[in-house]
Design a protein around this motif. Structure first.
Motif, PDB file in Angstrom:
ATOM      1  N   ARG A 143       8.970  15.034 -25.048  1.00 23.51           N
ATOM      2  CA  ARG A 143      10.412  15.307 -24.980  1.00 23.51           C
ATOM      3  C   ARG A 143      10.924  15.210 -23.542  1.00 23.51           C
ATOM      4  O   ARG A 143      11.999  14.652 -23.287  1.00 23.51           O
ATOM      5  N   LEU A 144      10.162  15.732 -22.605  1.00 28.58           N
ATOM      6  CA  LEU A 144      10.587  15.691 -21.214  1.00 28.58           C
ATOM      7  C   LEU A 144      10.557  14.266 -20.672  1.00 28.58           C
ATOM      8  O   LEU A 144      11.469  13.861 -19.939  1.00 28.58           O
ATOM      9  N   ARG A 145       9.542  13.500 -21.028  1.00 30.49           N
ATOM     10  CA  ARG A 145       9.467  12.110 -20.564  1.00 30.49           C
ATOM     11  C   ARG A 145      10.679  11.310 -21.017  1.00 30.49           C
ATOM     12  O   ARG A 145      11.232  10.503 -20.272  1.00 30.49           O
ATOM     13  N   ALA A 146      11.081  11.530 -22.266  1.00 27.64           N
ATOM     14  CA  ALA A 146      12.185  10.773 -22.847  1.00 27.64           C
ATOM     15  C   ALA A 146      13.545  11.407 -22.563  1.00 27.64           C
ATOM     16  O   ALA A 146      14.564  10.897 -23.020  1.00 27.64           O
ATOM     17  N   ASP A 147      13.559  12.526 -21.815  1.00 26.02           N
ATOM     18  CA  ASP A 147      14.803  13.230 -21.502  1.00 26.02           C
ATOM     19  C   ASP A 147      15.523  13.643 -22.783  1.00 26.02           C
ATOM     20  O   ASP A 147      16.741  13.514 -22.906  1.00 26.02           O
ATOM     21  N   GLU A 148      14.758  14.176 -23.730  1.00 20.47           N
ATOM     22  CA  GLU A 148      15.309  14.645 -24.996  1.00 20.47           C
ATOM     23  C   GLU A 148      15.387  16.160 -24.997  1.00 20.47           C
ATOM     24  O   GLU A 148      14.573  16.838 -24.353  1.00 20.47           O
ATOM     25  N   PRO A 149      16.357  16.731 -25.707  1.00 16.71           N
ATOM     26  CA  PRO A 149      16.567  18.183 -25.641  1.00 16.71           C
ATOM     27  C   PRO A 149      15.462  18.973 -26.322  1.00 16.71           C
ATOM     28  O   PRO A 149      14.753  18.464 -27.204  1.00 16.71           O
ATOM     29  N   LEU A 150      15.331  20.209 -25.914  1.00 16.65           N
ATOM     30  CA  LEU A 150      14.444  21.158 -26.578  1.00 16.65           C
ATOM     31  C   LEU A 150      15.101  22.530 -26.510  1.00 16.65           C
ATOM     32  O   LEU A 150      15.950  22.775 -25.654  1.00 16.65           O
ATOM     33  N   ALA A 157      -1.078  12.903 -14.493  1.00 19.10           N
ATOM     34  CA  ALA A 157      -2.135  12.538 -15.431  1.00 19.10           C
ATOM     35  C   ALA A 157      -2.145  13.468 -16.641  1.00 19.10           C
ATOM     36  O   ALA A 157      -2.423  13.051 -17.767  1.00 19.10           O
ATOM     37  N   LEU A 158      -1.830  14.728 -16.411  1.00 17.95           N
ATOM     38  CA  LEU A 158      -1.822  15.721 -17.482  1.00 17.95           C
ATOM     39  C   LEU A 158      -0.663  15.520 -18.440  1.00 17.95           C
ATOM     40  O   LEU A 158      -0.813  15.632 -19.660  1.00 17.95           O
ATOM     41  N   THR A 159       0.509  15.203 -17.901  1.00 15.72           N
ATOM     42  CA  THR A 159       1.741  15.182 -18.702  1.00 15.72           C
ATOM     43  C   THR A 159       2.258  13.791 -19.036  1.00 15.72           C
ATOM     44  O   THR A 159       3.037  13.631 -19.976  1.00 15.72           O
ATOM     45  N   GLY A 160       1.880  12.792 -18.232  1.00 16.71           N
ATOM     46  CA  GLY A 160       2.467  11.467 -18.403  1.00 16.71           C
ATOM     47  C   GLY A 160       3.881  11.380 -17.867  1.00 16.71           C
ATOM     48  O   GLY A 160       4.594  10.412 -18.117  1.00 16.71           O
TER      49      GLY A 160
END
Length: 429
Positions: free
Chosen positions: A345-352, A176-179
């Motif tokens: 970014r984490l949901r979409a598996d995108e780099p950071l 719920a916090l992060t989606g």
């Protein structure tokens, strides 16, 4: 009769009976060799099966959490990135279980002493571990308690979710916090943590100053040293005698310790040494409670196989960007827009990208006394100055994030940078 050497009786008199043909002797040797090999194969197979069965049987499966999560499956976030995995790692402060009673009286409750969301991208070329502060104020859904009753949905500090509803409640709170959809979870208690540290022969840390903490029963000199079970547990749990006593610094120490542990496990001294690998596997499998998807040795192996070759400088650690909660400075709240950008970014598996505090952090206003807010992203100074209508794009070092707007993403778009560290960093803390 004599032979050419003058020995009576010829060959029989000189050497006894005639030797059997070499072909018969060779067949006899092959039979014995085949029998010996067969015995070794059977013994090796039996030993291997015994080891596998023992390690596989060590793992505790959390069936109650799985049932509760299935109940709310339609409410949970969808999987957005195929092949990526999100694993919730929970360090429990429960006093139940063998060896845990020594850390305090068991009142029938437990809280999540440490909670880390581990993101493994689809390409398995990196890993990102995000610490969630236990004092973070957030919405906790209605959860099933151990006595069969249910709590009501309420706004409270994060680690109450584990106390009220255990693992399932914590997973749903994180989602719920992060989606972000949590694919797997692992729960580790005090004794399990110590066993794993001892199994790898201890973990190296480096202290800028000596430590003397009577509450944690920890006394350490400054400099580099190797910590084993009890000392290691005291090191990652201590708050009041290290640095400014904040939970921020404790999470930073935990991240640094985990980085050192990863390096130790990846070293040849552990993975290529059966005498050290088996104790590690035994400690790991007997120390965790997992969801059904990881409750077998094969499930854990598949997970580990995907991450064992990740370079240490690509194993990233950071903390959810947050700031003091306005209504109570002893609690936290998310710092926006940085937290939303991180979760997206984490949901979409995108780099950071990750940079150390010295390179990106700016003085954060409104910090609670003695607290260092260095975990927020490099955009903090500009984000604080922006009006309430600020956009979700991070600036001033974090780069722009336009990937969610169709037609605006460019290959040259900077990757956002957050303050954190990597397993490849070795510095004194």
């Amino acid at each position: 009769m004599t032979d050419s050497a003058g020995i009576p009786g010829g060959t029989d008199a000189a050497g006894g009976t005639e030797k059997p043909p070499s072909g018969r002797r060779r067949r006899r040797l092959l039979r014995w060799a085949g029998l010996g090999t067969g015995v070794l194969v059977v013994a090796g197979t039996a030993a291997g099966w015994w080891v596998y069965s023992k390690l596989d049987g060590n793992i505790a499966e959390d069936t109650s959490a799985a049932a509760e999560l299935r109940r709310y499956d339609k409410e949970r976030p969808a999987h957005l990135a195929g092949g990526a995995r999100n694993i919730l790692l929970i360090g429990s402060d429960s006093r139940t279980g063998k060896g845990n009673a020594r850390y305090g009286q068991d009142k029938g409750t437990q809280r999540s002493d440490t909670t880390i969301l581990l993101h493994l991208p689809a390409d398995r070329k990196s890993a990102t571990a995000v610490s969630i502060p236990r004092d973070l104020m957030t919405e906790i859904p209605a959860c099933l308690k151990q006595d069969g009753s249910r709590t009501s949905e309420q706004f409270a500090q994060f680690n109450w979710a584990f106390e009220w509803g255990g693992t399932a409640c914590t997973v749903r709170t994180v989602e719920a916090l992060t989606g972000i959809r949590v694919d797997h979870h692992m729960v580790l208690d005090f004794s399990g943590f110590k066993k794993m540290v001892d199994a790898v022969g201890g973990v190296e840390v480096c202290l800028r100053q000596p430590v003397s903490d009577t509450e944690a029963k920890l006394k350490l000199p400054a400099g580099r040293q190797t910590l084993r079970g009890e000392q290691a547990l005291g090191f990652v749990r201590a708050r009041h005698s290290l640095g400014n006593g904040s939970d921020t610094e404790r999470m930073a120490r935990q991240q640094a310790f985990l980085g050192s542990l990863v390096k130790k496990v990846q070293s040849n001294g552990v993975l290529l040494n059966p005498a050290r690998l088996y104790p590690l596997l035994d400690a790991a499998t007997s120390s965790v409670t997992t969801d059904p998807g990881l409750s077998s040795l094969r499930g854990l192996y598949e997970l580990v196989r995907g991450v064992r070759d990740i370079p240490t400088d690509q194993i990233k650690f950071l903390t959810v960007p947050r700031r003091p909660y306005a209504a109570n400075l002893n609690r936290d709240e998310l710092r926006e827009p940085d937290a939303s950008q991180l979760f997206r970014r984490l949901r979409a598996d995108e780099p950071l990208a990750i940079s150390p505090p010295e390179a990106t952090a700016t003085p954060a206003p409104a910090s609670r006394p003695g607290e260092d807010r260095g975990e927020a992203s490099a955009a903090d100074d500009e984000a604080d100055d922006k009006a309430d209508g600020a956009t979700d794009s991070a600036t001033d070092g974090t780069g722009s994030d336009t990937g969610d707007v169709p037609g605006t993403a460019e290959p040259s778009t900077p990757v956002p940078t957050f303050t954190g560290t990597t397993a490849g960093v070795a510095d004194c803390r």
